[in-house]
Scaffold this motif. Structure first.
Motif, PDB file in Angstrom:
ATOM      1  N   ALA A  12       7.119  22.146  27.338  1.00 25.11           N
ATOM      2  CA  ALA A  12       7.611  22.948  26.392  1.00 25.11           C
ATOM      3  C   ALA A  12       6.861  22.642  25.082  1.00 25.11           C
ATOM      4  O   ALA A  12       6.407  23.449  24.551  1.00 25.11           O
ATOM      5  CB  ALA A  12       9.187  22.952  26.226  1.00 25.11           C
ATOM      6  N   GLY A  13       6.912  21.386  24.688  1.00 23.21           N
ATOM      7  CA  GLY A  13       6.237  20.761  23.456  1.00 23.21           C
ATOM      8  C   GLY A  13       4.613  21.160  23.597  1.00 23.21           C
ATOM      9  O   GLY A  13       4.069  21.499  22.801  1.00 23.21           O
ATOM     10  N   ALA A  14       4.011  20.733  24.954  1.00 19.53           N
ATOM     11  CA  ALA A  14       2.725  21.288  24.655  1.00 19.53           C
ATOM     12  C   ALA A  14       2.408  22.757  24.685  1.00 19.53           C
ATOM     13  O   ALA A  14       1.331  23.016  23.920  1.00 19.53           O
ATOM     14  CB  ALA A  14       2.013  20.761  26.269  1.00 19.53           C
ATOM     15  N   VAL A  15       3.348  23.651  25.214  1.00 13.14           N
ATOM     16  CA  VAL A  15       2.825  24.887  25.117  1.00 13.14           C
ATOM     17  C   VAL A  15       3.032  25.462  23.543  1.00 13.14           C
ATOM     18  O   VAL A  15       2.346  26.014  22.989  1.00 13.14           O
ATOM     19  CB  VAL A  15       4.077  25.756  26.062  1.00 13.14           C
ATOM     20  N   LEU A  16       4.260  24.857  23.007  1.00  6.52           N
ATOM     21  CA  LEU A  16       4.736  25.153  21.475  1.00  6.52           C
ATOM     22  C   LEU A  16       3.552  24.587  20.625  1.00  6.52           C
ATOM     23  O   LEU A  16       3.154  25.293  19.740  1.00  6.52           O
ATOM     24  CB  LEU A  16       5.982  24.438  21.285  1.00  6.52           C
ATOM     25  N   ALA A  17       2.952  23.521  20.887  1.00  2.20           N
ATOM     26  CA  ALA A  17       1.777  22.997  20.280  1.00  2.20           C
ATOM     27  C   ALA A  17       0.559  24.042  20.549  1.00  2.20           C
ATOM     28  O   ALA A  17      -0.117  24.275  19.425  1.00  2.20           O
ATOM     29  CB  ALA A  17       1.489  21.513  20.523  1.00  2.20           C
ATOM     30  N   GLY A  18       0.422  24.167  21.553  1.00  4.63           N
ATOM     31  CA  GLY A  18      -0.878  25.158  21.836  1.00  4.63           C
ATOM     32  C   GLY A  18      -0.650  26.530  21.256  1.00  4.63           C
ATOM     33  O   GLY A  18      -1.525  27.106  20.504  1.00  4.63           O
ATOM     34  N   LEU A  19       0.563  27.039  21.175  1.00  3.14           N
ATOM     35  CA  LEU A  19       0.875  28.185  20.563  1.00  3.14           C
ATOM     36  C   LEU A  19       0.618  27.892  18.756  1.00  3.14           C
ATOM     37  O   LEU A  19       0.143  28.766  18.247  1.00  3.14           O
ATOM     38  CB  LEU A  19       2.219  28.629  20.820  1.00  3.14           C
ATOM     39  N   ALA A  20       1.133  26.776  18.460  1.00  2.94           N
ATOM     40  CA  ALA A  20       0.842  26.435  17.164  1.00  2.94           C
ATOM     41  C   ALA A  20      -0.624  26.455  16.743  1.00  2.94           C
ATOM     42  O   ALA A  20      -1.221  27.149  15.684  1.00  2.94           O
ATOM     43  CB  ALA A  20       1.389  25.501  16.606  1.00  2.94           C
ATOM     44  N   VAL A  21      -1.572  26.098  17.591  1.00  8.10           N
ATOM     45  CA  VAL A  21      -2.901  26.296  17.456  1.00  8.10           C
ATOM     46  C   VAL A  21      -3.580  27.792  17.406  1.00  8.10           C
ATOM     47  O   VAL A  21      -4.204  27.982  16.208  1.00  8.10           O
ATOM     48  CB  VAL A  21      -3.740  25.343  18.530  1.00  8.10           C
ATOM     49  N   ALA A  22      -2.963  28.425  18.169  1.00 11.07           N
ATOM     50  CA  ALA A  22      -3.426  29.963  18.221  1.00 11.07           C
ATOM     51  C   ALA A  22      -2.715  30.520  17.148  1.00 11.07           C
ATOM     52  O   ALA A  22      -3.356  31.462  16.499  1.00 11.07           O
ATOM     53  CB  ALA A  22      -2.648  30.557  19.600  1.00 11.07           C
ATOM     54  N   ALA A  23      -1.598  30.258  16.574  1.00  7.18           N
ATOM     55  CA  ALA A  23      -1.114  30.846  15.365  1.00  7.18           C
ATOM     56  C   ALA A  23      -1.951  30.583  14.208  1.00  7.18           C
ATOM     57  O   ALA A  23      -2.134  31.427  13.385  1.00  7.18           O
ATOM     58  CB  ALA A  23       0.377  30.439  15.335  1.00  7.18           C
ATOM     59  N   GLY A  24      -2.248  29.296  14.164  1.00  4.52           N
ATOM     60  CA  GLY A  24      -2.963  29.035  12.791  1.00  4.52           C
ATOM     61  C   GLY A  24      -4.499  29.720  12.942  1.00  4.52           C
ATOM     62  O   GLY A  24      -4.809  30.241  12.056  1.00  4.52           O
ATOM     63  N   ALA A  25      -5.018  29.798  14.095  1.00  6.79           N
ATOM     64  CA  ALA A  25      -6.434  30.578  14.363  1.00  6.79           C
ATOM     65  C   ALA A  25      -5.830  31.999  13.827  1.00  6.79           C
ATOM     66  O   ALA A  25      -6.668  32.651  13.341  1.00  6.79           O
ATOM     67  CB  ALA A  25      -6.812  30.423  15.652  1.00  6.79           C
ATOM     68  N   PHE A  26      -4.952  32.556  14.498  1.00  6.25           N
ATOM     69  CA  PHE A  26      -4.451  33.766  14.204  1.00  6.25           C
ATOM     70  C   PHE A  26      -4.408  34.190  12.640  1.00  6.25           C
ATOM     71  O   PHE A  26      -4.920  35.236  12.171  1.00  6.25           O
ATOM     72  CB  PHE A  26      -3.216  34.160  14.895  1.00  6.25           C
ATOM     73  N   GLY A  27      -3.895  33.299  12.065  1.00  2.00           N
ATOM     74  CA  GLY A  27      -3.425  33.290  10.557  1.00  2.00           C
ATOM     75  C   GLY A  27      -4.939  33.142   9.728  1.00  2.00           C
ATOM     76  O   GLY A  27      -5.312  33.913   8.997  1.00  2.00           O
ATOM     77  N   ALA A  28      -5.790  32.174  10.230  1.00  2.00           N
ATOM     78  CA  ALA A  28      -7.031  31.918   9.503  1.00  2.00           C
ATOM     79  C   ALA A  28      -7.909  33.325   9.775  1.00  2.00           C
ATOM     80  O   ALA A  28      -8.796  33.329   8.732  1.00  2.00           O
ATOM     81  CB  ALA A  28      -7.467  30.788  10.003  1.00  2.00           C
ATOM     82  N   HIS A  29      -7.919  33.739  10.861  1.00  2.00           N
ATOM     83  CA  HIS A  29      -9.252  34.616  10.875  1.00  2.00           C
ATOM     84  C   HIS A  29      -8.727  36.149  10.995  1.00  2.00           C
ATOM     85  O   HIS A  29      -9.418  37.016  10.663  1.00  2.00           O
ATOM     86  CB  HIS A  29      -9.733  34.676  12.579  1.00  2.00           C
ATOM     87  N   LEU A  30      -7.564  36.450  11.497  1.00  3.61           N
ATOM     88  CA  LEU A  30      -7.232  37.869  11.419  1.00  3.61           C
ATOM     89  C   LEU A  30      -6.115  38.346  10.316  1.00  3.61           C
ATOM     90  O   LEU A  30      -6.202  39.379   9.824  1.00  3.61           O
ATOM     91  CB  LEU A  30      -6.314  38.225  12.796  1.00  3.61           C
ATOM     92  N   LEU A  31      -5.331  37.351  10.030  1.00  4.55           N
ATOM     93  CA  LEU A  31      -4.421  37.734   8.945  1.00  4.55           C
ATOM     94  C   LEU A  31      -4.936  37.448   7.658  1.00  4.55           C
ATOM     95  O   LEU A  31      -4.344  37.986   6.549  1.00  4.55           O
ATOM     96  CB  LEU A  31      -3.013  36.934   9.155  1.00  4.55           C
ATOM     97  N   ARG A  32      -5.856  36.739   7.532  1.00  6.99           N
ATOM     98  CA  ARG A  32      -6.662  36.528   6.261  1.00  6.99           C
ATOM     99  C   ARG A  32      -7.210  37.776   5.865  1.00  6.99           C
ATOM    100  O   ARG A  32      -7.034  37.992   4.322  1.00  6.99           O
ATOM    101  CB  ARG A  32      -7.810  35.640   6.558  1.00  6.99           C
TER     102      ARG A  32
END
Length: 128
Positions: A12-32
């Motif tokens: 669960a921790g690994a999945v949540l950490a991976g999703l955090a990377v995806a969320a960060g990328a989503f914010g940096a590239h699409l939500l910007r």
């Protein structure tokens, strides 16, 4: 998590950490392109705390696989609750602008703090 095992917490921790990377990328590239800078900063805070505590779950799950304790189990539950409450409310606040969601965030912060307290207490009890 019902029937939680050290392996499930680690996964669960690994999945949540991976999703955090995806969320960060989503914010940096699409939500910007659609969110104002203050909302992006909120999104980035959510992703940062999610990855910290996803990794904390990985570490606590691994430690629990070696020496399970009720305090480590509680730390995992609290880290998960903190991610949902703290990061979840901040993600929603960033995209909706609903200020009332900010009232939920401190409960997640308290869960994070309590999780770290359980983790530390578990380590101290095992060493004595």
């Amino acid at each position: 998590m019902t029937g939680s095992t050290p392996e499930r917490w680690t996964a669960a921790g690994a999945v949540l950490a991976g999703l955090a990377v995806a969320a960060g990328a989503f914010g940096a590239h699409l939500l910007r392109t659609v969110l104002a800078e203050p909302a992006l900063a909120i999104w980035e805070t959510a992703a940062r705390y999610q990855i910290y505590h996803g990794l904390a779950l990985v570490f606590a799950g691994h430690r629990m696989s070696r020496r399970p304790t009720p305090l480590l189990q509680q730390a995992c539950r609290l880290f998960l609750a903190g991610i949902v409450l703290f990061s979840g409310s901040l993600y929603l606040l960033a995209v909706t602008g609903t200020a009332a969601l900010g009232a939920i965030t401190p409960f997640g912060g308290v869960a994070f703090l309590a999780g770290w307290g359980c983790f530390a207490t578990s380590a101290l009890r095992r060493s004595s």
